[in-house]
Design an enzyme around this catalytic site. Structure first.
Site, PDB file in Angstrom:
ATOM      1  N   GLY A  10      -4.131   2.929  15.094  1.00  0.00           N
ATOM      2  CA  GLY A  10      -5.539   2.269  15.095  1.00  0.00           C
ATOM      3  C   GLY A  10      -5.722   2.202  16.574  1.00  0.00           C
ATOM      4  O   GLY A  10      -5.291   1.159  17.481  1.00  0.00           O
ATOM      5  N   ALA A  11      -6.832   2.827  16.814  1.00  0.00           N
ATOM      6  CA  ALA A  11      -7.526   2.390  18.340  1.00  0.00           C
ATOM      7  C   ALA A  11      -8.727   1.732  18.373  1.00  0.00           C
ATOM      8  O   ALA A  11      -9.597   2.188  18.538  1.00  0.00           O
ATOM      9  CB  ALA A  11      -7.699   3.753  19.210  1.00  0.00           C
ATOM     10  N   TYR A  13     -10.520  -2.428  18.115  1.00  0.00           N
ATOM     11  CA  TYR A  13     -10.532  -3.420  19.235  1.00  0.00           C
ATOM     12  C   TYR A  13      -8.990  -3.827  19.433  1.00  0.00           C
ATOM     13  O   TYR A  13      -8.582  -4.068  20.526  1.00  0.00           O
ATOM     14  CB  TYR A  13     -11.408  -4.707  18.845  1.00  0.00           C
ATOM     15  N   ASN A  37      -4.399   7.463  16.611  1.00  0.00           N
ATOM     16  CA  ASN A  37      -5.810   7.111  15.790  1.00  0.00           C
ATOM     17  C   ASN A  37      -6.434   8.418  15.160  1.00  0.00           C
ATOM     18  O   ASN A  37      -5.954   9.670  15.793  1.00  0.00           O
ATOM     19  CB  ASN A  37      -6.680   6.770  17.072  1.00  0.00           C
ATOM     20  N   GLU A 170     -27.418  -7.952  10.608  1.00  0.00           N
ATOM     21  CA  GLU A 170     -27.603  -7.118  12.042  1.00  0.00           C
ATOM     22  C   GLU A 170     -28.360  -6.010  11.878  1.00  0.00           C
ATOM     23  O   GLU A 170     -29.114  -5.232  12.406  1.00  0.00           O
ATOM     24  CB  GLU A 170     -26.287  -6.997  12.663  1.00  0.00           C
ATOM     25  N   ASP A 300      -8.299  -6.901  11.654  1.00  0.00           N
ATOM     26  CA  ASP A 300      -8.777  -7.086  10.327  1.00  0.00           C
ATOM     27  C   ASP A 300      -7.428  -6.657   9.257  1.00  0.00           C
ATOM     28  O   ASP A 300      -7.597  -7.162   7.843  1.00  0.00           O
ATOM     29  CB  ASP A 300      -9.746  -6.051   9.693  1.00  0.00           C
ATOM     30  N   ALA A 317     -14.117  -9.088  15.756  1.00  0.00           N
ATOM     31  CA  ALA A 317     -13.519  -8.382  16.713  1.00  0.00           C
ATOM     32  C   ALA A 317     -13.071  -9.247  17.924  1.00  0.00           C
ATOM     33  O   ALA A 317     -12.069  -9.192  18.521  1.00  0.00           O
ATOM     34  CB  ALA A 317     -14.659  -7.646  17.541  1.00  0.00           C
ATOM     35  N   GLN A 318     -13.859 -10.437  17.896  1.00  0.00           N
ATOM     36  CA  GLN A 318     -13.459 -11.643  18.856  1.00  0.00           C
ATOM     37  C   GLN A 318     -11.848 -12.022  18.566  1.00  0.00           C
ATOM     38  O   GLN A 318     -11.121 -12.023  19.600  1.00  0.00           O
ATOM     39  CB  GLN A 318     -14.185 -12.858  18.594  1.00  0.00           C
ATOM     40  N   LYS A 378     -25.615 -11.898  23.148  1.00  0.00           N
ATOM     41  CA  LYS A 378     -25.114 -10.941  22.567  1.00  0.00           C
ATOM     42  C   LYS A 378     -24.633  -9.703  23.398  1.00  0.00           C
ATOM     43  O   LYS A 378     -23.435  -9.108  23.578  1.00  0.00           O
ATOM     44  CB  LYS A 378     -26.018 -10.340  21.634  1.00  0.00           C
TER      45      LYS A 378
HETATM   46  C1  LIG Z   1     -21.905  -3.434  11.724  1.00  0.00           C
HETATM   47  C2  LIG Z   1     -20.714  -4.517  12.123  1.00  0.00           C
HETATM   48  C3  LIG Z   1     -20.895  -5.388  12.945  1.00  0.00           C
HETATM   49  C4  LIG Z   1     -20.018  -6.452  13.264  1.00  0.00           C
HETATM   50  N1  LIG Z   1     -20.386  -7.477  14.281  1.00  0.00           N
HETATM   51  C5  LIG Z   1     -19.520  -8.164  14.794  1.00  0.00           C
HETATM   52  C6  LIG Z   1     -19.779  -9.078  15.768  1.00  0.00           C
HETATM   53  O1  LIG Z   1     -20.971  -9.169  16.297  1.00  0.00           O
HETATM   54  N2  LIG Z   1     -18.658 -10.059  16.386  1.00  0.00           N
HETATM   55  C7  LIG Z   1     -17.400  -9.802  15.853  1.00  0.00           C
HETATM   56  O2  LIG Z   1     -16.544 -10.411  16.312  1.00  0.00           O
HETATM   57  N3  LIG Z   1     -17.102  -8.975  14.899  1.00  0.00           N
HETATM   58  C8  LIG Z   1     -18.246  -8.254  14.476  1.00  0.00           C
HETATM   59  N4  LIG Z   1     -17.619  -7.262  13.424  1.00  0.00           N
HETATM   60  C9  LIG Z   1     -16.389  -7.307  12.636  1.00  0.00           C
HETATM   61  C10 LIG Z   1     -15.485  -6.419  13.579  1.00  0.00           C
HETATM   62  O3  LIG Z   1     -16.056  -5.105  14.088  1.00  0.00           O
HETATM   63  C11 LIG Z   1     -14.148  -6.146  13.189  1.00  0.00           C
HETATM   64  O4  LIG Z   1     -13.611  -7.400  12.630  1.00  0.00           O
HETATM   65  C12 LIG Z   1     -13.209  -5.385  14.396  1.00  0.00           C
HETATM   66  O5  LIG Z   1     -13.505  -4.210  14.461  1.00  0.00           O
HETATM   67  C13 LIG Z   1     -11.738  -5.389  13.682  1.00  0.00           C
HETATM   68  O6  LIG Z   1     -10.772  -4.668  14.555  1.00  0.00           O
HETATM   69  P1  LIG Z   1      -9.753  -4.005  14.375  1.00  0.00           P
HETATM   70  O7  LIG Z   1      -9.071  -3.658  15.790  1.00  0.00           O
HETATM   71  O8  LIG Z   1      -8.852  -4.602  13.307  1.00  0.00           O
HETATM   72  O9  LIG Z   1     -10.080  -2.588  13.592  1.00  0.00           O
HETATM   73  P2  LIG Z   1     -11.113  -1.651  13.949  1.00  0.00           P
HETATM   74  O10 LIG Z   1     -11.900  -1.917  15.443  1.00  0.00           O
HETATM   75  O11 LIG Z   1     -12.124  -1.397  12.856  1.00  0.00           O
HETATM   76  O12 LIG Z   1     -10.381  -0.344  14.377  1.00  0.00           O
HETATM   77  C14 LIG Z   1      -9.657   0.276  13.490  1.00  0.00           C
HETATM   78  C15 LIG Z   1      -9.099   1.706  14.107  1.00  0.00           C
HETATM   79  O13 LIG Z   1      -8.512   2.160  13.169  1.00  0.00           O
HETATM   80  C16 LIG Z   1      -8.558   3.659  13.067  1.00  0.00           C
HETATM   81  N5  LIG Z   1      -8.138   4.056  11.844  1.00  0.00           N
HETATM   82  C17 LIG Z   1      -8.374   3.556  10.523  1.00  0.00           C
HETATM   83  N6  LIG Z   1      -7.575   4.147   9.197  1.00  0.00           N
HETATM   84  C18 LIG Z   1      -6.887   5.096  10.098  1.00  0.00           C
HETATM   85  C19 LIG Z   1      -5.986   6.080   9.866  1.00  0.00           C
HETATM   86  N7  LIG Z   1      -5.552   6.090   8.518  1.00  0.00           N
HETATM   87  N8  LIG Z   1      -5.277   6.635  10.633  1.00  0.00           N
HETATM   88  C20 LIG Z   1      -5.375   6.667  11.954  1.00  0.00           C
HETATM   89  N9  LIG Z   1      -6.355   5.852  12.432  1.00  0.00           N
HETATM   90  C21 LIG Z   1      -7.096   5.092  11.472  1.00  0.00           C
HETATM   91  C22 LIG Z   1     -10.284   3.589  12.995  1.00  0.00           C
HETATM   92  O14 LIG Z   1     -10.601   4.985  13.388  1.00  0.00           O
HETATM   93  C23 LIG Z   1     -10.231   2.621  14.317  1.00  0.00           C
HETATM   94  O15 LIG Z   1     -10.271   3.409  15.299  1.00  0.00           O
HETATM   95  C24 LIG Z   1     -18.729  -6.445  12.852  1.00  0.00           C
HETATM   96  C25 LIG Z   1     -18.479  -5.306  12.037  1.00  0.00           C
HETATM   97  C26 LIG Z   1     -19.335  -4.401  11.520  1.00  0.00           C
HETATM   98  C27 LIG Z   1     -18.983  -3.449  10.648  1.00  0.00           C
END
Ligand SMILES: Cc1cc2nc3c(=O)[nH]c(=O)nc-3n(C[C@H](O)[C@H](O)[C@H](O)COP(=O)(O)OP(=O)(O)OC[C@H]3O[C@@H](n4cnc5c(N)ncnc54)[C@H](O)[C@@H]3O)c2cc1C
Length: 405
Positions: A10-11, A13, A37, A170, A300, A317-318, A378
């Site tokens: 997963g690429a 955050y 990814n 948002e 997540d 994301a934080q 922001k």
């Molecule tokens: C609209 C919106 C607004 C948000 N605003 C905020 C904010 O203001 N502040 C904040 O802190 N958080 C915010 N969040 C929450 C935040 O975006 C998530 O908590 C964060 O993205 C989690 O990061 P992550 O690295 O776990 O996963 P993600 O950033 O979701 O990345 C997961 C990666 O895994 C890849 N992937 C998934 N499944 C597969 C698979 N089967 N095979 C290969 N690759 C795969 C995806 O393509 C993606 O690149 C928001 C979320 C949304 C939807």
């Protein structure tokens, strides 16, 4: 350990930041680093609501992975992960499989529809670039069709957003900005369009500061958003939603329902048989799974308890970005058999946008921000991430500098 294979899934955050940190801290003779990814780009999930509403083009949100990683140090594989076999140290992908010595799982979230009839089939979700782009195109298409049918369908102009949490609010802010433009573009009377939010709690943004909630509601209502709070979505069909409030069921005709009321961890966690707590892996303080000492989980997919509240930290994301410091450090520590660090979230604040030039937030020491100050904050948060990920070059290319409107 002989030159171990580190595999990062997963690429997002968490995964991207861990990769970038490991490529800096590990020499190419110390480990093989592979990032997997499903797309060849990384996207800023926190900007997807803008792409979905059409206020920001998705090319601003996505970043080519090869423009950030050092391809001499990191092997990037574009493929879809199907499952992990931790006993065999294997990752199964659609087109291949990979052996790992150390695994980092950062596969992010999926929408949770809580078994509400018709939601999974008929509602849109703001989950990734493709889904966000689809929502934008769908809304545009319905506006374009409106004057091209003999019988005009109000359902084409009713947009229902399920959930008044951060993502829902948002998105509503961006929609409120975008609708006047769309109406101009397609010669539609703005008063005909309905943007309706359905929220189960008595108020939107439950748990957030009441003064800021009131500010957000006033800001959005003044731009045409209708709130139906204390109401539960009961059903979603291709042409309507039904909600229940005070024991009465009400149907709203709509061709556009966007579900923004719940997320769960990527279902690959459950499918792979990891011990989980409602789909997430409850990680140890060093970010490893309790079962496998060679598997780290980030973002997540990881569950971290807040000892004070007794509840899990919300997925943000934080937190994913902060965890990448510890995960990258501990992966290196595991290779060299040195001391691992423990993860302690440091919540710097929360800011929710209400469109391009309004926002609300709470930052350090519970300081409240609203209006342009929160908007500036922001954008600083967004730009700071780009700087951390790809330095000055990436910041200049993708940053948000329209700070003073
Ligand atoms: C609209 C919106 C607004 C948000 N605003 C905020 C904010 O203001 N502040 C904040 O802190 N958080 C915010 N969040 C929450 C935040 O975006 C998530 O908590 C964060 O993205 C989690 O990061 P992550 O690295 O776990 O996963 P993600 O950033 O979701 O990345 C997961 C990666 O895994 C890849 N992937 C998934 N499944 C597969 C698979 N089967 N095979 C290969 N690759 C795969 C995806 O393509 C993606 O690149 C928001 C979320 C949304 C939807």
């Amino acid at each position: 350990m002989n030159k171990p294979n580190i595999v990062i899934l997963g690429a997002g955050y968490g995964g991207m930041m861990t990769t970038v940190k490991l490529q800096k801290s590990l020499g190419s003779n110390e480990a093989n680093i592979t990032l997997v990814n499903m797309n060849d780009y990384h996207y800023q999930t926190t900007w997807l609501h803008e792409n979905a509403a059409g206020t920001l083009h998705h090319d601003r949100t996505r970043i080519q992975i090869n423009s950030v990683i050092d391809i001499n140090k990191v092997n990037f594989i574009k493929d879809k992960v199907i499952s992990v076999k931790p006993e065999e140290k294997l990752v199964k992908m659609e087109n291949n499989q990979l052996h790992y010595d150390i695994l980092v799982i950062g596969l992010g979230f999926e929408a949770a529809t809580f078994g509400i009839p018709g939601l999974a089939e008929n509602a849109f979700t703001i989950g990734d670039i493709n889904r966000a782009r689809l929502i934008r195109e769908h809304i545009d298409y319905n506006f374009a069709l409106y004057h091209n049918e003999n019988t005009k369908k109000q359902a084409r102009l009713n947009i229902v957003v399920g959930g008044g949490g951060f993502t829902g609010v948002e998105f509503l802010g961006e929609l409120a900005d975008r609708i006047p433009e769309l109406c101009k573009e397609y010669d539609i009377d703005k008063n005909l369009v309905r943007i309706i939010n359905i929220e189960g709690s008595p108020t939107i943004l439950p748990g957030f500061d009441p003064q800021l909630v009131e500010y957000a509601m006033n800001s959005l209502e003044s731009r045409g958003v209708e709130f139906i709070t204390g109401a539960l979505l009961k059903e979603c069909t291709a042409t309507s939603v039904v909600y229940e409030k005070n024991g009465k069921e009400v149907e709203i005709p709509t061709l556009t329902t966007v579900w923004a009321a719940g997320v769960r961890a990527n279902s690959i966690i459950e499918k792979s048989g990891f011990q989980n707590n409602r789909g997430k892996i409850e990680v140890q303080a060093d970010m490893r799974t309790p079962e496998y000492s060679d598997v780290f989980v980030i973002g997540d997919c990881a569950l971290i308890m807040n000892e004070e509240s007794g509840k899990p930290y919300p997925p943000t994301a934080q937190i994913a970005i902060q965890q990448s410091d510890i995960v990258a450090h501990n992966v290196k520590a595991l290779i060299h058999n040195t001391k691992m660090e423990t993860f302690e979230p440091n919540i710097l604040g929360t800011v929710a946008s209400l469109g391009s030039n309004d926002a609300i937030g709470v930052i350090l020491n519970n300081q409240k921000l609203l209006g342009w100050k929160a908007t500036v904050m922001k954008k600083i948060i967004d730009n700071r991430y780009l700087w951390k990920l790809g330095g000055f070059g990436l910041l200049m290319k993708k940053g948000k500098f329209n700070i003073f409107y």
